[in-house]
Design an enzyme around this catalytic site. Structure first.
Site, PDB file in Angstrom:
ATOM      1  N   ASP A 142      54.945 -81.397 -33.008  1.00  0.00           N
ATOM      2  CA  ASP A 142      54.350 -81.726 -34.291  1.00  0.00           C
ATOM      3  C   ASP A 142      53.715 -83.111 -34.223  1.00  0.00           C
ATOM      4  O   ASP A 142      54.141 -83.966 -33.431  1.00  0.00           O
ATOM      5  CB  ASP A 142      55.411 -81.744 -35.401  1.00  0.00           C
ATOM      6  CG  ASP A 142      55.965 -80.359 -35.702  1.00  0.00           C
ATOM      7  OD1 ASP A 142      55.356 -79.363 -35.273  1.00  0.00           O
ATOM      8  OD2 ASP A 142      57.014 -80.283 -36.359  1.00  0.00           O
ATOM      9  N   ARG A 143      52.735 -83.343 -35.071  1.00  0.00           N
ATOM     10  CA  ARG A 143      52.033 -84.630 -35.093  1.00  0.00           C
ATOM     11  C   ARG A 143      53.005 -85.814 -35.203  1.00  0.00           C
ATOM     12  O   ARG A 143      52.869 -86.818 -34.503  1.00  0.00           O
ATOM     13  CB  ARG A 143      51.053 -84.661 -36.286  1.00  0.00           C
ATOM     14  CG  ARG A 143      50.265 -85.973 -36.397  1.00  0.00           C
ATOM     15  CD  ARG A 143      49.672 -86.102 -37.788  1.00  0.00           C
ATOM     16  NE  ARG A 143      48.706 -85.057 -38.035  1.00  0.00           N
ATOM     17  CZ  ARG A 143      47.393 -85.173 -37.829  1.00  0.00           C
ATOM     18  NH1 ARG A 143      46.909 -86.316 -37.359  1.00  0.00           N
ATOM     19  NH2 ARG A 143      46.574 -84.185 -38.084  1.00  0.00           N
TER      20      ARG A 143
END
Length: 330
Positions: A142-143
């Site tokens: 995930d970012r």
């Protein structure tokens, strides 16, 4: 622009690759958005049929390639990296050999681009070259999750690494700080998840395994240390690879990961304060494409260090392998 329509065969070493990445290897100047448009309009076809940009290709498949713009016609923003970007990409390297690159992905940097995301890991991989020289992503983070991200050098190495993740042969350990103290202190979460929303609004929720669109998901957890009753440092091991799996599972367990705006609750949000997402991909262990076991660890990110300092946790409290043998079975 090339005015020829071509039909190319997917090589054996490229079995399972996504269509958009297959295009990117051969025509680095063609953007993901362009591939999406060409696929959506039916100009790109696989074995004579329409397909999607994220579809997986099989070895031997015939790909219809429509006329494509030349590299000289590509917008300047799609061009090569600056020396500064190249140096930054290289600064993320934890390990590099002839087949594998391990990066320490910082929180806040996306792995792949989107409509409003122009700076991401996938773009930075041009620092190693283009075409067949360009490393391949074999999994995602995930970012806002920091930590170990593996890349394959060349199609064969990428295929073997991606296969290890797909067959659950990659042993991943995440560190997280969660609200409260999980009870029992260790266990296995078996809870199907279903996606809703898209892009930045994408989220998953617990679902009945028989519900349409629900996917089985399993996460092991072990409590490493506690900050009284307020928070706990836990090791997490995903046995499946669902979107936001760790975040959704810990939230459903009643112990959201701190700093999580999507899956946190009022109590965890207040406890988090100014902390960023307290989730870090600490370690990956799997078979190296060239043989033998490969283990790589990522040092704590700045935002995780802030969390450790705030709650008084120390890295030396953790064992390299915190999970008991019965939790290593997969």
């Amino acid at each position: 622009m090339s005015r020829d329509v071509k039909t190319l065969t997917v090589a054996a070493a490229e079995d399972g690759i996504r269509l958009d990445r297959w295009f990117k290897r051969r025509w680095p100047h063609i953007s993901h958005v362009q591939v999406q448009k060409l696929a959506r309009s039916g100009q790109i076809r696989v074995d004579g049929a329409r397909t999607r940009a994220d579809a997986r290709l099989s070895a031997g498949a015939q790909v219809r390639v429509p006329p494509l713009p030349d590299a000289s016609e590509a917008p300047s923003r799609e061009g090569g990296l600056s020396d500064r970007d190249k140096a930054y990409a290289r600064s993320l390297v934890l390990h590099e050999d002839e087949m594998v690159i391990a990066l320490n992905k910082p929180a806040g940097l996306a792995v792949q681009g989107g409509t409003k995301t122009t700076r991401h890991i996938d773009r930075l991989l041009s620092a190693w070259g283009e075409g067949m020289e360009r490393p391949r992503l074999v999994h995602r983070l995930d970012r806002d999750t920091s930590g170990v991200l593996l890349l394959g050098k060349g199609p064969e190495a990428a295929k073997r690494l991606a296969g290890a993740f797909a067959r659950r042969r990659a042993r991943k350990t995440y560190w997280a700080i969660v609200a409260g103290n999980p009870k029992p202190p260790a266990g296995l979460i078996e809870m199907a998840l279903k996606k809703s929303g898209i892009n930045d609004f994408e989220k998953v929720r617990p679902a009945d395994p028989k519900e349409h669109g629900a996917e089985p998901a399993e996460t092991g957890y072990v409590t490493i240390s506690r900050a009284a009753h307020r928070a706990a440092w836990v090791a997490l091991r995903p046995y499946t690879g669902r979107t936001h799996q760790l975040r959704a599972h810990m939230s459903a367990l009643g112990h959201p990961i701190l700093g999580d705006p999507k899956y946190g609750d009022e109590a965890s949000t207040e406890l988090s304060g100014a902390l960023g997402l307290q989730l870090h991909a600490r370690r990956i262990e799997l078979e190296h494409p060239g043989g033998g076991m490969f283990i790589v660890e990522a040092p704590l990110s700045a935002q995780m260090k802030a969390g450790f300092a705030h709650f008084g946790f120390s890295e030396d409290e953790a064992e390299a392998e915190p999970f008991p043998p019965e939790r290593r079975r997969r």
